[in-house]
Design a protein around this motif. Structure first.
Motif, PDB file in Angstrom:
ATOM      1  N   ALA A 168      -1.761   8.706   1.918  1.00  0.00           N
ATOM      2  CA  ALA A 168      -0.744   9.519   2.590  1.00  0.00           C
ATOM      3  C   ALA A 168      -1.234   9.922   3.985  1.00  0.00           C
ATOM      4  O   ALA A 168      -0.484   9.888   4.963  1.00  0.00           O
ATOM      5  N   ARG A 169      -2.521  10.290   4.062  1.00  0.00           N
ATOM      6  CA  ARG A 169      -3.107  10.701   5.347  1.00  0.00           C
ATOM      7  C   ARG A 169      -3.167   9.506   6.308  1.00  0.00           C
ATOM      8  O   ARG A 169      -2.835   9.623   7.487  1.00  0.00           O
ATOM      9  N   GLN A 224       1.177   4.255  -2.695  1.00  0.00           N
ATOM     10  CA  GLN A 224       1.019   5.675  -2.331  1.00  0.00           C
ATOM     11  C   GLN A 224       2.203   6.496  -2.859  1.00  0.00           C
ATOM     12  O   GLN A 224       2.008   7.533  -3.502  1.00  0.00           O
ATOM     13  N   ALA A 225       3.397   5.999  -2.626  1.00  0.00           N
ATOM     14  CA  ALA A 225       4.591   6.720  -3.073  1.00  0.00           C
ATOM     15  C   ALA A 225       4.639   6.782  -4.602  1.00  0.00           C
ATOM     16  O   ALA A 225       5.007   7.811  -5.185  1.00  0.00           O
ATOM     17  N   HIS A 226       4.252   5.684  -5.229  1.00  0.00           N
ATOM     18  CA  HIS A 226       4.256   5.635  -6.693  1.00  0.00           C
ATOM     19  C   HIS A 226       3.272   6.658  -7.268  1.00  0.00           C
ATOM     20  O   HIS A 226       3.608   7.406  -8.196  1.00  0.00           O
ATOM     21  N   LEU A 227       2.063   6.705  -6.727  1.00  0.00           N
ATOM     22  CA  LEU A 227       1.065   7.654  -7.239  1.00  0.00           C
ATOM     23  C   LEU A 227       1.508   9.098  -7.036  1.00  0.00           C
ATOM     24  O   LEU A 227       1.283   9.955  -7.894  1.00  0.00           O
ATOM     25  N   LEU A 259       0.831  -1.222   0.000  1.00  0.00           N
ATOM     26  CA  LEU A 259       0.000   0.000   0.000  1.00  0.00           C
ATOM     27  C   LEU A 259       0.852   1.252   0.000  1.00  0.00           C
ATOM     28  O   LEU A 259       0.613   2.186  -0.772  1.00  0.00           O
ATOM     29  N   TRP A 260       1.844   1.278   0.887  1.00  0.00           N
ATOM     30  CA  TRP A 260       2.677   2.490   0.978  1.00  0.00           C
ATOM     31  C   TRP A 260       3.484   2.678  -0.301  1.00  0.00           C
ATOM     32  O   TRP A 260       3.741   3.811  -0.719  1.00  0.00           O
TER      33      TRP A 260
END
Lengths: 106, 106
Positions: free
Chosen positions: B54-55, A50-53, A46-47
């Protein structure tokens, strides 16, 4: 190279090509996201998504810069990436087409 | 309230409860993410997911703070959110249990 003013016709063509390339890239990003999301099994996945997006969004913002002063560079890059083709640029000033083609070859 | 030292037994219990709550919350976050990802249709949906993740990541980092000086507050919040139950705290010092229960009721 000095700036070459964009005629109204050229602006219309450039806008259409630019928008089509952006939509096509966004569609690819969506397909890629769906694949990543389907594969995600752990919080780390998931993280990573998130970083990729966040990176994708930042890169898109930088890449699709519709200032006329930047547009030849932008179209040249899109041509290099085969996101657009030379025939998409038909109707632009011939010198400008040559400049964009040159940028794509760098 | 003065700090009350954590015995080795209490630390073991706290770590188990803390980790279980975190894993349970991460599992919920994963289910929620899969739902959001499946529903995503537009680039705006993607950027909304990016901002949401991110949140979530930032909130988790803040919430799951395993410093012993913070742990009663953390467990109190988890109890308030029903992420843990009073019986999970069995074996902790009775005064500490009362303090955690009090925090949860604030």
């Amino acid at each position: 190279m000095p700036d070459m003013p964009w005629s109204a016709t050229e602006k219309k063509i450039a806008r259409r090509v630019f928008d089509a390339a952006l939509q096509s890239e966004l569609a690819d990003i969506m397909v890629d996201f769906k694949t990543r999301a389907a594969r995600a099994n752990t919080p780390d996945d998931l993280w990573a998504i998130q970083a990729h997006l966040a990176r994708v969004q930042r890169d898109l913002d930088r890449k699709y810069d519709y200032r006329y002063s930047m547009l030849e560079l932008v179209l040249g890059r899109l041509l290099f990436e085969q996101r657009i083709q030379m025939h998409d640029l038909a109707g632009l000033n011939a010198d400008r087409q040559a400049r964009i083609c040159h940028i794509a070859s760098l």
